[in-house]
Design an enzyme around this catalytic site. Structure first.
Site, PDB file in Angstrom:
ATOM      1  N   ASP A   7       0.884  -1.156   0.000  1.00 40.62           N
ATOM      2  CA  ASP A   7       0.000   0.000   0.000  1.00 40.62           C
ATOM      3  C   ASP A   7       0.923   1.207   0.000  1.00 40.62           C
ATOM      4  O   ASP A   7       1.417   1.625   1.039  1.00 40.62           O
ATOM      5  CB  ASP A   7      -0.898  -0.018   1.231  1.00 40.62           C
ATOM      6  CG  ASP A   7      -1.799   1.201   1.303  1.00 40.62           C
ATOM      7  OD1 ASP A   7      -1.813   1.993   0.345  1.00 40.62           O
ATOM      8  OD2 ASP A   7      -2.467   1.363   2.327  1.00 40.62           O
ATOM      9  N   LEU A   8       1.208   1.753  -1.160  1.00 40.43           N
ATOM     10  CA  LEU A   8       2.209   2.795  -1.298  1.00 40.43           C
ATOM     11  C   LEU A   8       1.788   4.118  -0.679  1.00 40.43           C
ATOM     12  O   LEU A   8       2.578   4.819  -0.069  1.00 40.43           O
ATOM     13  CB  LEU A   8       2.538   3.018  -2.771  1.00 40.43           C
ATOM     14  CG  LEU A   8       3.110   1.829  -3.522  1.00 40.43           C
ATOM     15  CD1 LEU A   8       3.345   2.204  -4.970  1.00 40.43           C
ATOM     16  CD2 LEU A   8       4.382   1.350  -2.886  1.00 40.43           C
ATOM     17  N   ASP A   9       0.527   4.488  -0.850  1.00 41.97           N
ATOM     18  CA  ASP A   9       0.101   5.817  -0.426  1.00 41.97           C
ATOM     19  C   ASP A   9       0.050   5.905   1.091  1.00 41.97           C
ATOM     20  O   ASP A   9      -0.648   5.155   1.755  1.00 41.97           O
ATOM     21  CB  ASP A   9      -1.248   6.164  -1.031  1.00 41.97           C
ATOM     22  CG  ASP A   9      -1.473   7.657  -1.094  1.00 41.97           C
ATOM     23  OD1 ASP A   9      -0.570   8.412  -0.715  1.00 41.97           O
ATOM     24  OD2 ASP A   9      -2.556   8.067  -1.534  1.00 41.97           O
TER      25      ASP A   9
END
Length: 88
Positions: A7-9
């Site tokens: 989950d990059l954000d």
């Protein structure tokens, strides 16, 4: 393990300022009143889910059309940059 999903954000990148600006553009283009609390409702959530819960925001406009319009703003000049989270 064959793969990993990140989950990059909020973990590696911060795109919230850009996302908020894009949602604000959508509201403005449709003449829909907005405030900080309305825009914050999109943080960390799928736009489709927020719009489905708040059908009165854009009466008569299909959610898919709204999402396509928001995506069309992605390369709009002047939007805040996506930044790296410190320490990522």
């Amino acid at each position: 393990m064959d793969a990993a999903l990140f989950d990059l954000d909020g973990t590696l990148i911060n795109s919230e300022r850009r996302s908020q600006a894009m949602w604000a553009m959508l509201f403005d283009r449709h003449g829909v009143a907005r405030d900080r609390d309305v825009l914050r409702g999109f943080i960390g959530r799928r736009g489709r889910d927020v719009l489905a819960e708040r059908t009165g925001l854009f009466p008569g406009v299909a959610i898919d059309d709204l999402l396509a319009e928001v995506r069309s703003f992605h390369d709009h000049p002047g939007l805040p940059e996506v930044t790296q989270v410190p320490g990522a």
